[in-house]
Design an enzyme around this catalytic site. Structure first.
Site: not given
Length: 697
Positions: A61, A102, A105, A125
């Site tokens: 992020a 992310g 991901e 996270e």
């Protein structure tokens, strides 16, 4: 551009370009989806490679968008990954350097993954009180296996790509390369361009031979280690869903859990800490590009516990250090202590004997100030008394070369007065290390009235080099941390006189989350240190009121662990605090002498009085400009005083409680005839923010 698009033969290359770690902000997400659409529409394109510019594939992020509408705007990361999976042409992730959050991901959503050796891979996270929210808990177990994935998700720690690539049966990486990863990915993309069907991680099965037993074990062990943090246990449940539920249901539950965790006070606190730590380096009038002085060699004055600990920081960073003392015996003791500390690390497997010897080889000693003349910076770590500091700094002024930085490790004294002992006040700064200096993360950097901007910038950069969290403080008695802790300690003393015991106070604040209560902390640091400061206060600030108990304790010779007796009793060679009948009797005697009838005090009152004392003094420090921002105060307490991270620091905690409620509690404390009513008058800034319904943040 936050993402660029180019053709290399018949392969489209989408490059994330959002420095410093290619955060997946809105512009970057749009760039990815637009690139995918462009590649899909071009019949000449046979495959797609997604990579990252600079020193990262993607760190996840974009922290610049935290809390803003852009963070959730479409296409969000879930939509981007869905678009990648739906692309009719093979998408290959060319992963290098950093692939976290992310970013990982996104890579898991690609059809194939080519990775460079040495890449740091993580889903961190949980460190923000969250779990991965874009499929990490569902795809990683399918790609890596349940146990490895769960360990990564629950710990949040990075793992090297070559280790993951070597795991039997792993499907995270299709190819590990030792060279240019984009070149390798282009060749790989050409090889798979015509292969169908396109593989999707979501279609793999997440299995475990004894799933029920394993997840129960995981719940038990993770629950025991994460008592105050809800996210780790939720990570376990999410990974269990990857095994027990269909992929889409697991994704739905992951998102619900992610959104729920976002609202928890623990996640808010940890996200605050994440941002606060990055903010400490920002000094409004000292730009990031301020030139810094070249510091290659350090000098340390004093070979005691503090001086030796400070020296170790620089030896660890590969910097030569010369240490000065007045007597050879003191130098010998100091060197022996440093070697002993390193040998302890060798025994624990944290350091090799070769590195120990290399670090010790960087250390030289002297009894002569003249031998410091070539040092680029000197740090004084002598007795905390202005007369002693004066002699040291006058001597340093005589011998140090022009442009050398002169730093004092003072914990309370006036840095401006210390600077005035020299003819170069612009070169003088405070560097308040916390004990043990080779372990504690905090470094308070004290900016004097005449401290040059390049000196401040240099010390901040140097602090980063030795892996400290540097917080800038203005000049006042005690700076940020010790000025506030004095009010905390004063309240601890008043609580004793009113009816509490040291054990009750410590247990209440430790249950709140502090690493150590005020009385155990006093015993560890040495109660005589506080006694010395109080004696100075009695002369300089006669209006400051203290409990008599602390002085009487020191008069009894109970200085703490070093004397085997303080607020608690200690057995020889042990650090276990044993409640002392002698201390209880002393407290009862002080109460009787003052005519105080003890009362029962609740743990809630103990916590509020201790913590709100920090908050009120912190508000004064903020208003006076001693601290640049409220989050800096929080970082001081999180990294230097054991304030619980899941509460975000004293100022963050006050915000979560509501400043109106904090002020209301202070008004109640003002009515206590045995407390300091003047102190409990809310600081003007605190009162103003509370009245306006605002927060420190």
């Amino acid at each position: 551009m936050s993402a660029t698009y180019e053709l290399r033969g018949n392969v489209a290359v989408i490059t994330l370009n959002n420095p410093p770690v290619n955060g997946l902000g809105l512009a970057t997400r749009l760039g990815i989806t637009q690139g995918l659409e462009k590649a899909e529409a071009d019949s000449a394109v046979k495959a797609i490679v997604i990579t990252g510019a600079g020193n990262a594939f993607s760190g996840g992020a974009d922290i610049k968008e935290f809390g803003s509408p852009k963070a959730l705007a479409e296409p969000n990361l879930l939509s981007v990954i869905a678009a990648v999976e739906a692309t009719s042409k093979p998408v290959v992730a060319a992963i290098h350097s950093v692939c976290m959050g992310g970013g990982l991901e996104l890579a898991l959503g690609c059809h194939y993954r080519v990775v460079a050796k040495g890449t740091q891979v993580a889903l961190p996270e949980v460190k923000l009180g969250l779990l991965p929210g874009a499929g990490g808990t569902q795809r990683l177990p399918r790609a890596l296996g349940v146990e490895t994935a769960l360990n990564m998700i629950v710990s949040g720690e990075p793992v090297k790509s070559e280790l993951l690539a070597s795991l039997p049966g792993q499907k995270l990486f299709d190819k590990l390369v030792d060279g240019d990863v984009v070149t390798a990915a282009l060749a790989f993309a050409a090889d798979v361009a015509d292969k169908r069907p396109l593989p999707l991680v979501r279609n793999l099965k997440a299995t475990h031979p004894n799933a029920d037993g394993y997840f129960q074990f995981a719940r038990n062990s993770v629950g025991a280690m994460s008592r105050n943090y809800p996210a780790p246990l939720q990570c376990v449940e999410a990974v269990a869903n990857a095994v027990y539920k269909p992929f889409d249901e697991g994704m739905r539950l992951e998102l619900v859990t992610f959104q729920n965790l976002m609202l928890t006070p623990e996640s808010r606190a940890l996200r605050h800490v994440f941002m606060a730590e990055r903010a400490t380096s920002k000094i409004p009038d000292v730009p990031a590009d301020t030139p810094v002085r070249d510091v290659k060699k350090l000098a340390i004055i004093g070979a005691g516990t503090m001086g030796g600990g400070i020296a170790m920081n620089f030896l660890n960073a590969g910097m030569p250090v010369v240490m000065l003392e007045m007597k050879q015996e003191a130098l010998d003791r100091g060197i022996a202590t440093i070697r002993k500390n390193y040998e302890a690390q060798v025994k624990k497997g944290k350091l090799t004997q070769e590195k120990l010897e290399a670090r010790m080889a960087l250390l030289s000693t002297t009894l002569n100030y003249g031998d410091l003349k070539d040092a680029d910076m000197v740090i004084e770590a002598v007795f905390e008394e202005m007369g002693v500091k004066e002699k040291v700094f006058k001597a340093l002024d005589e011998v140090m070369k022009p442009g050398a930085i002169l730093a004092s490790n003072t914990s309370t004294l006036d840095v401006n007065q210390i600077a005035a002992f020299t003819n170069r006040p612009q070169d003088v700064i405070g560097t308040h290390f916390f004990s043990p200096a080779n372990v504690m993360k905090l470094l308070e950097v004290i900016r004097g009235e005449k401290t040059a901007k390049d000196v401040l910038a240099t010390v901040m950069a140097l602090g980063k080099k030795i892996k400290k969290t540097c917080v800038v403080s203005g000049v006042c008695d005690g700076f940020i941390g010790n000025r506030m802790i004095e009010q905390y300690s004063r309240q601890g003393g008043f609580l004793l006189e009113e009816g509490a015991t040291p054990e009750q106070v410590d247990k209440a604040i430790e249950k709140f989350g502090f690493a150590m209560g005020p009385f155990r902390m006093g015993d560890l640091a040495g109660n005589d240190i506080g006694w010395y400061i109080r004696k100075r206060r009695y002369v300089e600030q006669p209006d400051m009121v203290y409990s008599k108990t602390a002085d009487v304790l020191c008069e009894m010779g109970r200085y703490g662990q070093k004397t085997g007796a303080g607020w608690y009793d200690y057995k020889p060679g042990k650090r276990d605090a044993i409640p002392s009948k002698e201390v209880v009797a002393m407290i009862e005697k002080v109460r009787a002498e003052k005519g105080i009838t003890p009362r029962k005090i609740s743990d809630q009152e103990i916590v509020q009085r201790l913590v709100y004392a920090l908050v009120n003094e912190g508000a004064k420090i903020l208003e006076e400009g001693i601290a640049l921002r409220a989050s800096d105060i929080d970082m001081v307490y999180l990294t230097g005083y054991g304030f619980p991270a899941f509460r975000g620091g004293p100022m963050c905690y006050a915000d979560t409680q509501g400043l109106f409620n904090v002020v209301a509690s202070m008004r109640r404390f003002q009515k206590n005839p045995l407390d300091d009513a003047k102190f409990w008058e809310p600081a003007p800034l605190l009162a103003k923010l509370a009245a306006e319904g605002k927060t420190f943040s």
